[in-house]
Write an enzyme that holds these catalytic residues in place. Structure first.
Site: not given
Length: 321
Positions: A140, A155, A157-158, A160-162, A179, A204, A245
């Site tokens: 994924h 990361g 789902s949701g 913000g990868k796409s 995806d 998507e 950092r």
């Protein structure tokens, strides 16, 4: 993992010609990346004959077979063509002998060829089979090409990868897969990722649905596959977590037996993730070229400490006078 490649697919993908047995191509399967050049077999020695491999005939094998009588040549060719022999491959546009074609027809082995020299043909087919028969894993994530660097975004789902990939595409970078990413090991040091066929060039976006990146942004916005050189894991910002950092913490993710460097980027309102990913790509390239900003910082810090120690020592010596 793909267990075989049909000879039909191999012929199509590599633009090979068919001398005989075209009707057999779809049923014949190549199950190993190894290629055999039947030199010692032409002398009649078949005790350790790897019949399950592609049998490659070059100028040397052909010249030797021509020195044989027609009857002996036919007998040897019959031995070469066995039930598990996938195909006879001939280089340099050499025309197969009548005896070879006769034996291949009787034992249902197709005969194909190429205009390429033997060594080049062997390398091309081996590389092709290495890719097709390599162990594969579906993961994924989103795979993008940023400044020529293959970056795998991972990361929950949701996260913000796409959407991040879409912003990168608008900034001139390229999408490989969204995806689901199919990964395989090309060689001892290289992991390659590509999109499943059903998701090729598609992205998507929640609230919009599926978009065709190639149709909307052009052919320059997509790639069919890319080496995975860097993994960027996106996660929600947490005030309780200490994030790197300086760049001294090096994490890695292993695919098969190849380690790929991985960094974690926290996501929160106000952070432009696409720009951060661009900088990460440039920084990765700089490190590959021998420049490490973290090392420069550590060197500068070391020099500053030495200067302060020297200054403190001089001040103490001055006070004692």
């Amino acid at each position: 993992m793909t267990n075989f490649v049909t000879v039909s697919q191999m012929v199509k993908d590599n633009e090979l010609k068919v001398y005989a047995g075209e009707e057999l191509l779809k049923d014949k399967k190549v199950i190993t990346t190894d290629i055999s050049r039947p030199g010692i077999e032409l002398t009649g020695y078949f005790d350790y004959y790897p019949s399950e491999r592609i049998q490659l005939f070059g100028q040397t094998e052909t010249s030797y077979s021509r020195s044989m009588t027609a009857n002996n040549r036919y007998k040897v060719m019959l031995e070469l063509c066995r039930e598990d022999t996938p195909v006879l491959l001939i280089s340099r546009n050499i025309q197969p002998s009548k005896e070879l074609l006769r034996a291949a027809k009787e034992h249902h082995v197709p005969v194909i060829g190429s205009e390429l020299p033997t060594t080049r043909l062997s390398s091309m087919i081996t590389e092709y089979l290495d890719e097709k028969l390599a162990p594969r894993e579906s993961i994924h994530g989103v795979l993008v090409d940023v400044y020529g660097i293959g970056i795998l975004l991972t990361g929950h789902s949701g996260i913000g990868k796409s959407e991040t990939a879409l912003e990168l595409i608008k900034r001139g970078h390229r999408l490989i897969a969204d995806d689901r990413v199919d990964v395989y090991q090309r060689d001892e040091k290289t992991i390659v990722g590509e999109a499943p066929k059903i998701l090729n060039h598609l992205l998507e976006i929640r609230g919009i649905g599926i978009i065709d990146v190639m149709n909307l942004f052009g052919a320059g916005a997509v790639r069919s596959q890319s080496e995975i050189q860097l993994i960027i894991n996106l996660e929600n910002w947490s005030a309780d977590k200490n994030y790197d950092r300086i760049g001294t913490l090096e994490d890695r993710r292993t695919f098969f037996d190849v380690d790929v460097p991985q960094i974690t980027v926290p996501v929160k309102v106000g952070r432009n993730i696409s720009i951060i990913i661009e900088v990460a790509a440039m920084n990765y390239r700089a490190k590959k070229m021998g420049y490490d900003a973290t090392k420069k910082f550590e060197d500068n810090l070391g020099l500053l400490i030495k200067e302060n120690e020297k200054k403190t020592k001089n001040e103490k010596n001055g006070e004692g006078k």
